[in-house]
Design an enzyme around this catalytic site. Structure first.
Site, PDB file in Angstrom:
ATOM      1  N   PRO A  17     -22.394  45.646 -10.826  1.00 53.49           N
ATOM      2  CA  PRO A  17     -22.478  46.578  -9.696  1.00 53.49           C
ATOM      3  C   PRO A  17     -21.072  47.067  -9.355  1.00 53.49           C
ATOM      4  O   PRO A  17     -20.140  46.267  -9.308  1.00 53.49           O
ATOM      5  CB  PRO A  17     -23.031  45.695  -8.561  1.00 53.49           C
ATOM      6  CG  PRO A  17     -22.677  44.297  -8.927  1.00 53.49           C
ATOM      7  CD  PRO A  17     -22.623  44.248 -10.429  1.00 53.49           C
ATOM      8  N   MET A  18     -20.911  48.365  -9.181  1.00 50.12           N
ATOM      9  CA  MET A  18     -19.590  48.893  -8.799  1.00 50.12           C
ATOM     10  C   MET A  18     -19.771  50.001  -7.759  1.00 50.12           C
ATOM     11  O   MET A  18     -20.359  51.049  -8.051  1.00 50.12           O
ATOM     12  CB  MET A  18     -18.834  49.400 -10.032  1.00 50.12           C
ATOM     13  CG  MET A  18     -18.325  48.277 -10.925  1.00 50.12           C
ATOM     14  SD  MET A  18     -17.357  48.849 -12.327  1.00 50.12           S
ATOM     15  CE  MET A  18     -18.648  49.329 -13.462  1.00 50.12           C
ATOM     16  N   ALA A  19     -19.232  49.728  -6.562  1.00 45.89           N
ATOM     17  CA  ALA A  19     -19.343  50.681  -5.462  1.00 45.89           C
ATOM     18  C   ALA A  19     -18.648  51.993  -5.840  1.00 45.89           C
ATOM     19  O   ALA A  19     -17.577  51.985  -6.448  1.00 45.89           O
ATOM     20  CB  ALA A  19     -18.696  50.090  -4.213  1.00 45.89           C
ATOM     21  N   GLN A  71     -28.301  45.685  -5.198  1.00 48.52           N
ATOM     22  CA  GLN A  71     -27.516  44.728  -4.426  1.00 48.52           C
ATOM     23  C   GLN A  71     -27.389  45.125  -2.963  1.00 48.52           C
ATOM     24  O   GLN A  71     -27.049  46.268  -2.658  1.00 48.52           O
ATOM     25  CB  GLN A  71     -26.118  44.608  -5.028  1.00 48.52           C
ATOM     26  CG  GLN A  71     -25.291  43.515  -4.379  1.00 48.52           C
ATOM     27  CD  GLN A  71     -23.881  43.450  -4.925  1.00 48.52           C
ATOM     28  OE1 GLN A  71     -23.070  44.337  -4.690  1.00 48.52           O
ATOM     29  NE2 GLN A  71     -23.573  42.393  -5.654  1.00 48.52           N
ATOM     30  N   CYS A 102     -17.701  40.451  -2.504  1.00 50.42           N
ATOM     31  CA  CYS A 102     -16.829  41.566  -2.128  1.00 50.42           C
ATOM     32  C   CYS A 102     -15.629  41.051  -1.327  1.00 50.42           C
ATOM     33  O   CYS A 102     -15.795  40.396  -0.297  1.00 50.42           O
ATOM     34  CB  CYS A 102     -17.602  42.617  -1.328  1.00 50.42           C
ATOM     35  SG  CYS A 102     -16.555  44.035  -0.981  1.00 50.42           S
ATOM     36  N   LYS A 141     -24.670  37.468  -6.479  1.00 43.25           N
ATOM     37  CA  LYS A 141     -23.440  37.652  -7.251  1.00 43.25           C
ATOM     38  C   LYS A 141     -22.291  37.123  -6.409  1.00 43.25           C
ATOM     39  O   LYS A 141     -22.122  37.525  -5.261  1.00 43.25           O
ATOM     40  CB  LYS A 141     -23.225  39.121  -7.598  1.00 43.25           C
ATOM     41  CG  LYS A 141     -21.886  39.333  -8.299  1.00 43.25           C
ATOM     42  CD  LYS A 141     -21.833  40.647  -9.044  1.00 43.25           C
ATOM     43  CE  LYS A 141     -20.493  40.872  -9.698  1.00 43.25           C
ATOM     44  NZ  LYS A 141     -19.455  41.279  -8.748  1.00 43.25           N
ATOM     45  N   ASN A 202     -19.038  36.703 -15.546  1.00 46.85           N
ATOM     46  CA  ASN A 202     -18.384  37.987 -15.289  1.00 46.85           C
ATOM     47  C   ASN A 202     -16.878  37.794 -15.090  1.00 46.85           C
ATOM     48  O   ASN A 202     -16.450  36.818 -14.501  1.00 46.85           O
ATOM     49  CB  ASN A 202     -19.018  38.620 -14.031  1.00 46.85           C
ATOM     50  CG  ASN A 202     -18.277  39.843 -13.517  1.00 46.85           C
ATOM     51  OD1 ASN A 202     -17.842  39.876 -12.374  1.00 46.85           O
ATOM     52  ND2 ASN A 202     -18.131  40.850 -14.360  1.00 46.85           N
ATOM     53  N   GLY A 203     -16.145  38.777 -15.605  1.00 47.37           N
ATOM     54  CA  GLY A 203     -14.706  38.805 -15.398  1.00 47.37           C
ATOM     55  C   GLY A 203     -13.956  38.931 -16.688  1.00 47.37           C
ATOM     56  O   GLY A 203     -13.986  38.035 -17.529  1.00 47.37           O
ATOM     57  N   ARG A 227     -15.364  46.938 -15.377  1.00 46.80           N
ATOM     58  CA  ARG A 227     -14.347  47.969 -15.600  1.00 46.80           C
ATOM     59  C   ARG A 227     -14.315  48.511 -17.028  1.00 46.80           C
ATOM     60  O   ARG A 227     -14.016  49.679 -17.230  1.00 46.80           O
ATOM     61  CB  ARG A 227     -12.969  47.426 -15.184  1.00 46.80           C
ATOM     62  CG  ARG A 227     -12.840  47.292 -13.666  1.00 46.80           C
ATOM     63  CD  ARG A 227     -11.682  46.419 -13.266  1.00 46.80           C
ATOM     64  NE  ARG A 227     -11.887  45.032 -13.708  1.00 46.80           N
ATOM     65  CZ  ARG A 227     -10.978  44.077 -13.602  1.00 46.80           C
ATOM     66  NH1 ARG A 227      -9.804  44.344 -13.082  1.00 46.80           N
ATOM     67  NH2 ARG A 227     -11.246  42.850 -14.023  1.00 46.80           N
TER      68      ARG A 227
HETATM   69  C1  FMN Z   1     -14.694  50.127  -8.622  1.00 41.03           C
HETATM   70  C2  FMN Z   1     -15.326  48.767  -8.448  1.00 41.03           C
HETATM   71  C3  FMN Z   1     -16.354  48.616  -7.541  1.00 41.03           C
HETATM   72  C4  FMN Z   1     -16.983  47.373  -7.389  1.00 41.03           C
HETATM   73  N1  FMN Z   1     -18.035  47.252  -6.520  1.00 41.03           N
HETATM   74  C5  FMN Z   1     -18.757  46.098  -6.491  1.00 41.03           C
HETATM   75  C6  FMN Z   1     -19.969  46.013  -5.743  1.00 41.03           C
HETATM   76  O1  FMN Z   1     -20.444  46.989  -5.137  1.00 41.03           O
HETATM   77  N2  FMN Z   1     -20.615  44.817  -5.753  1.00 41.03           N
HETATM   78  C7  FMN Z   1     -20.151  43.720  -6.437  1.00 41.03           C
HETATM   79  O2  FMN Z   1     -20.785  42.660  -6.412  1.00 41.03           O
HETATM   80  N3  FMN Z   1     -19.021  43.786  -7.167  1.00 41.03           N
HETATM   81  C8  FMN Z   1     -18.337  44.952  -7.217  1.00 41.03           C
HETATM   82  N4  FMN Z   1     -17.231  45.035  -8.025  1.00 41.03           N
HETATM   83  C9  FMN Z   1     -16.847  43.886  -8.862  1.00 41.03           C
HETATM   84  C10 FMN Z   1     -17.467  43.996 -10.258  1.00 41.03           C
HETATM   85  O3  FMN Z   1     -18.872  43.946 -10.178  1.00 41.03           O
HETATM   86  C11 FMN Z   1     -16.972  42.857 -11.168  1.00 41.03           C
HETATM   87  O4  FMN Z   1     -17.305  41.629 -10.582  1.00 41.03           O
HETATM   88  C12 FMN Z   1     -15.469  42.898 -11.400  1.00 41.03           C
HETATM   89  O5  FMN Z   1     -15.015  44.210 -11.678  1.00 41.03           O
HETATM   90  C13 FMN Z   1     -15.053  41.963 -12.544  1.00 41.03           C
HETATM   91  O6  FMN Z   1     -15.678  42.346 -13.760  1.00 41.03           O
HETATM   92  P1  FMN Z   1     -14.863  43.156 -14.923  1.00 41.03           P
HETATM   93  O7  FMN Z   1     -13.664  42.329 -15.263  1.00 41.03           O
HETATM   94  O8  FMN Z   1     -15.840  43.268 -16.039  1.00 41.03           O
HETATM   95  O9  FMN Z   1     -14.471  44.480 -14.321  1.00 41.03           O
HETATM   96  C14 FMN Z   1     -16.560  46.261  -8.153  1.00 41.03           C
HETATM   97  C15 FMN Z   1     -15.517  46.426  -9.068  1.00 41.03           C
HETATM   98  C16 FMN Z   1     -14.910  47.653  -9.225  1.00 41.03           C
HETATM   99  C17 FMN Z   1     -13.804  47.801 -10.253  1.00 41.03           C
END
Ligand code: FMN
Length: 334
Positions: A17-19, A71, A102, A141, A202-203, A227
């Site tokens: 999920p990404m806002a 979410q 968050c 999450k 995740n991460g 990302r």
């Molecule tokens: C632009 C952006 C928006 C995000 N928004 C949310 C969100 O709405 N809800 C959430 O649980 N995590 C959010 N995250 C976190 C990601 O879901 C994820 O946990 C985090 O980026 C680590 O994963 P990655 O290394 O694959 O990017 C956001 C991350 C980014 C970069």
């Protein structure tokens, strides 16, 4: 096979999920590239309960996105439960996810997001109340902890399981870390060994090989990618294929990248309006252009576009320019 409650998921690759990113336009595009599960951006429980217009728009899901995880976030039981009930009865989400990760102060100061990580009893209480109120599977999450001194990842995940939660997604960073440092996969492995519901790791999964390594090293049931998928749904396709076959699919051409960028743009225009969509698309366009040689000028120019026509012309002219340069290079090489 990843199964969340009664929801069967075809492969273990999950779009995070990404806002501001994961609306239906992007999710559907990533789904078409083969993601097993796509997650929607977080939605405020209070916005849902008060039927705020913009919040209601965020609940839109295209049928082709199935199965989708929606979410919600909040800090108070009553509104969280009411919001979950609304999503349960009025949306075609397959799964309801609760945000406990968050890190931004605007969210944590309302006792929402990562604030929960300090109190496994609160997690139990809130998740149990939501599970009781809905039919759809409920997941959480979370980050691994608030800070280095407060890492309750195992207790928190166990609280979700005891409360009737159907899965946990774990980002291996603390709230204080925000996005700094590297994600801790050891904690992910430890949590996996201590719960019986599916765990999605995740991460820092940046490549298909990373995804395989996370699955192998931690034993998780799914990998969540954030990302690395920005402007790059091929990464999701490559990961699905790599996990299936052990072979790496090729990189897309510049034309393919821009074609998908324009499809994404048109979906965003259909979802929002042209004015909003083009502005929102500027960041996506820059992500799609990332890594293409000679993109600096076009990446800057994207920020000046305010209509579909301007953005589409800019991008298609760029493709032509790149292809002409390639043809020239090939002909001089012969
Ligand atoms: C632009 C952006 C928006 C995000 N928004 C949310 C969100 O709405 N809800 C959430 O649980 N995590 C959010 N995250 C976190 C990601 O879901 C994820 O946990 C985090 O980026 C680590 O994963 P990655 O290394 O694959 O990017 C956001 C991350 C980014 C970069």
């Amino acid at each position: 096979m990843l199964k969340i409650g009664d929801v069967q998921i075809d492969n273990p690759v999950v779009l995070a999920p990404m806002a501001g990113v994961c609306n239906s336009a992007f999710r559907l595009t990533v789904k078409e590239f083969g993601a097993g599960l796509v997650c929607a951006e977080m939605v405020s429980d209070k916005g849902i309960v008060s039927k705020n217009g913009r919040t209601m728009d965020m609940l839109y899901i295209d049928e082709r996105e199935y199965p989708l995880s929606l979410q919600i976030f909040g800090g108070e039981k009553e509104t969280l439960v009411d919001a979950a009930r609304f999503v349960d009865q009025n949306s075609n989400a397959a799964i309801i996810d609760i945000n406990m990760g968050c890190p931004v102060p605007k969210i944590t100061k309302c006792d929402a997001g990562a604030k929960w990580l300090l109190d496994p009893n609160k997690i139990y209480d809130m998740v149990a109340a939501v599970v009781d109120a809905v039919e759809k599977p409920v997941t959480v999450k979370m980050r691994m902890g608030w800070d280095e001194d407060h890492i309750f990842a195992i207790q928190n995940a166990q609280a979700v399981e005891r409360a009737g939660g159907s899965a946990v997604a774990l980002h291996g960073r603390t709230r204080v870390q925000m996005y700094e440092g590297t994600a801790n996969w050891d904690i992910i492995r430890e949590v996996k060994q201590n719960i019986n519901i599916p765990l999605i790791g995740n991460g820092d999964v940046q490549t298909p090989q990373d995804a395989k390594r996370m699955l192998d090293e931690t034993g998780v049931d799914g990998v969540m990618i954030g990302r690395a998928a920005l402007g790059n749904p091929w990464m999701i396709y490559q990961t699905v294929k790599y996990l299936e076959t052990g072979k790496l699919a090729g990189e897309p051409s510049v034309r393919e990248k821009i074609d998908v960028c324009l499809l994404h743009l048109d979906r965003l225009i259909a979802l929002k309006n042209e004015h909003i969509a083009v502005r929102e698309m500027r960041k996506h366009a820059a992500w799609y252009l990332k890594g293409i040689r000679g993109n600096a000028t076009v990446r800057n120019a994207v920020n000046e576009c305010s209509t579909r026509e301007q953005l589409a012309t800019l991008l298609t002219d760029f493709v032509q320019e790149v292809e002409e340069k390639m043809e020239l290079a090939e002909s001089t090489a012969v």
